[in-house]
Design an enzyme around this catalytic site. Sequence first.
Site, PDB file in Angstrom:
ATOM      1  CG  ASP A  82      -1.241  -3.550  -7.583  1.00 24.25           C
ATOM      2  OD1 ASP A  82      -1.446  -4.286  -6.597  1.00 24.25           O
ATOM      3  OD2 ASP A  82      -2.070  -2.713  -8.004  1.00 24.25           O
ATOM      4  CE1 TYR A 140       1.613   4.026  -3.922  1.00 24.45           C
ATOM      5  CE2 TYR A 140       0.254   5.233  -2.373  1.00 24.45           C
ATOM      6  CZ  TYR A 140       0.844   4.060  -2.788  1.00 24.45           C
ATOM      7  OH  TYR A 140       0.659   2.910  -2.056  1.00 24.45           O
TER       8      TYR A 140
END
Length: 286
Positions: A82, A140
């Site tokens: 994003d 992540y």
Amino acid sequence: MFSFELPVGSFENKHTVQFNIIRLLEKKMRNILLRLAYDGTNYHGFQRQPEEHGQTIQGELEKVWKKLFAEEIKITTAGRTDTGVHAAGQVVNFCSEARIPQEKIPKAMNSILPYDIRIREARDMPEDFSARKSAKWKRYDYRIDNGRIPDVFRRLYSLHEPLQLNVSAMQMAASQLEGKHDFSAFAAAGSSAKSFVRTLYRCKVCWLDEQIVVTCIGDGFLYNMVRIIAGTLIDAGKGRTQPEEIPEVLASRDRTKAGETAPARGLTLTYVNYHASSPGEIFPEL
């Protein structure tokens, strides 16, 4: 190699056929993998968008390739980060007719790309390889600057949380998230995912280089899933959520039961794995 009989003819005809075969081989499409890193601060996410919406990582990559080789490409990515999210080990692939050797691609692209996008590796892959579908698991990391005064050099790559967090409580809460679960409560509201079941192989919280790092390794992630996990673990660190309440949050499948979505700037896509190796083999410290 090709093996066939040439028709009776001149020496010149023989070489004309060989030349045409070479040209045919040269036009064979390649499936190229790129492993790259980028600072997502100045980009409106990874996925290409109309120019009026701002720069994207995909847009920059495709634009540079066209400038170098006069060729339109369509990139497939391991994960569409994003706006404001960073990557240390993003992976993409695309088909191309360009003849540049794979080892020269990073230097060629990096000579034109913006300073905050770097190609780290390029490799020719089998025809059926897909950066998204072939991935086995991803890692992540979410970074939290937990100092009283924010670190000016980390402000773009971490969330500053001035209240001292209880790391032990965060670690206990994180352990409740490991395994195969329905993560509906940790997906953005209105998600269109066909299934909310994912497997988290690791969900760890540790002190690293004077900051708190939340590490999530899984076979796939829902939209905003890691950032919601980070927000929930921060609540555990503040005492707002008790570690033993996490199973109830999972069972509720209710987004409102989990924590807030932590800001994008603290999140980095660190690694994408395409082999049979387990996370523990690649990251034994976890």
